[in-house]
Design an enzyme around this catalytic site. Structure first.
Site: not given
Ligand code: PLP
Length: 335
Positions: A49, A262, A288
Site C-alpha cells: 500500500k 478471505y 495474502y
C-alpha cells in the site's frame, strides 16, 4: 508512460531489493525463485500500500484535505499504512473497519489493530457484510458538517492513482532485471482489491515486456477479480493518456488458493509461511503472501515451471497480521 505528471509523495528512498531465494529454490528442486522485497517499503512496517499511497496522499494534499477516511477488514494492512501516511503528512485519519466472517472486533487484538491504536486512528467498526464504502461516505459527510475537509480512499487504495503506484514497481523491476542481468520468465503476486496486479500489468505490458504473470487471488472468483483488474488497467491507461494491449494469454488468475474465504487460514498457507521463515528467514503473512506462496509451491510441485526459469515472487508485506494469528503457527491445527 508519463508517470511524472502526477504529484507524488516519496515514502521509500530507494528501490526495494530483489534477492534470490537460494535455499527455497533448492528445497523445492524447481526453478530459480527470486523475491521482490516490497515488504521493506517505507511507512510503518511496509507493504504494497505504500506505493499506492505515494500518489493517493499527494492528491489528497493537492486538494486541500485535512483528514483521510478509508476502510478495510479488522486486520487491514491498507488501513495501517494509510494511517501511517496520514500521521506523516499531519492529517487526521478515520478507519471504517468490517468484522470478518470468522472474527468479531476485539479492541485488545494484536497485529494491525494494535498499530491502529499506537498510531492514533479514529476507528469505526461495523459487522460483517456492511457496505464499507457507503459508511466511508457517511463518515465524510459527518466530518464535513464539523467543518473538516475529508478525502475518501477506496478499499485497498485500488483506484487509478493506486494503480499508477504499482506501475512504478513494474518500472523498477525492469530496471533491476537489466542491472542484475536476470531475465524474469514469470512474475507472481497477490490479488485482493486489484490495483497491485493492475499496476504491474500496465507497467510491464505497457513497456512490451514478454514475461508471464500469475495473480493469486485471496478473495472472490477469477471471473470477478479479473474483471476488476482489467477495468482498472483500462481506466488508468485512460488517465495516463496511453493505450495498452494486454497479452491475455500471458496473464493467469488463480482462485483455488483462497480456501474457504478471505482471511480464512488454509493448511497450505501455514506450510508456506513456515517454509519461508525456516529456509530464508523471511516473514510472510497469513492472509495474502502466505496464500500466494502456497500457490507458487503448488505450481512448482505440479511441474508448471522449467528448472532453468527465473520466477519473481512479489512480497507485498502484511507480516503484522502474524501476531494476531500466532495460534496457527504454534501447533498444527489440521493434524
Ligand atoms: C500484504 C498484502 N498483499 C497483497 C494485497 C493485495 O493487493 P491489492 O488489494 O492491490 O490487490 C494486500 C491488500 O490489502 C495486502 O495487504
Amino acid at each position: 508512460m508519463l508517470l511524472t505528471k502526477f504529484p507524488r509523495r516519496k515514502y521509500t528512498p530507494n528501490k526495494t531489493p530483489i534477492e534470490k531465494l537460494e535455499r527455497l529454490s533448492a528445497l523445492l528442486d524447481g526453478p530459480n525463485i527470486y523475491i521482490k522485497r516490497d515488504d521493506l517499503l517505507g511507512l510503518a512496517a511496509g507493504g504494497n500500500k505504500t506505493r499506492k499511497l505515494e500518489f493517493i496522499m499527494a492528491d489528497a494534499l493537492a486538494k486541500g484535505a485535512d483528514t483521510v477516511v478509508t476502510c478495510g477488514s479488522l486486520q487491514s494492512n491498507h488501513c495501517r499504512l494509510t494511517l501511517a501516511a496520514a500521521v506523516k503528512e499531519g492529517l487526521e485519519c478515520h478507519l471504517v473497519l468490517e468484522e470478518t466472517a470468522i472474527k468479531e472486533y476485539n479492541r485488545n487484538a494484536s497485529g494491525n489493530n494494535f498499530l491502529y491504536k499506537l498510531l492514533g486512528a479514529h476507528v469505526h467498526v461495523f459487522e460483517n457484510g456492511t457496505d464499507k464504502q457507503a459508511e466511508v461516505e457517511k463518515v465524510c459527510k459527518a466530518l464535513e458538517a464539523e467543518g473538516k475537509k475529508p478525502y475518501p480512499i477506496p478499499v485497498g487504495g485500488s483506484n487509478e492513482l493506486g494503480t499508477i503506484g504499482y506501475s512504478v514497481c513494474a518500472q523498477e523491476i525492469i530496471e533491476q532485471s537489466f542491472d542484475l542481468g536476470i531475465d524474469f520468465d514469470h512474475i507472481i503476486a497477490a490479488n485482493g482489491s486489484g490495483a497491485t496486479t493492475a499496476g504491474l500489468l500496465l507497467g510491464l505490458y505497457g513497456r512490451n515486456e514478454h514475461v508471464e504473470f500469475s495473480a493469486i487471488g485471496v478473495t472472490g472468483s477469477t471471473e470477478e477479480v479479473s474483471k476488476t483488474v482489467f477495468d482498472l488497467v483500462e481506466k488508468t491507461a485512460d488517465l495516463l493518456e496511453t493505450k495498452v494491449d494486454l497479452p491475455k494469454e500471458k496473464i493467469h488468475f488463480y482462485d483455488e488458493y483462497v480456501g474457504e474465504g478471505y482471511a480464512i487460514p488454509t493448511k497450505a498457507m501455514i506450510e508456506a509461511v513456515q517454509m519461508l521463515a525456516r529456509t530464508e528467514g523471511i516473514l510472510l503473512d497469513p492472509v495474502y503472501t502466505g496464500k500466494v506462496m502456497s500457490g507458487l509451491i503448488d505450481l512448482i510441485r505440479k511441474g508448471k515451471f522449467k528448472k532453468d526459469e527465473n520466477i519473481l515472487f512479489i512480497h507485498s508485506g502484511g507480516s503484522p497480521a502474524l501476531y494476531e494469528n500466532m495460534d496457527l503457527f504454534e501447533e498444527d491445527l489440521f493434524s
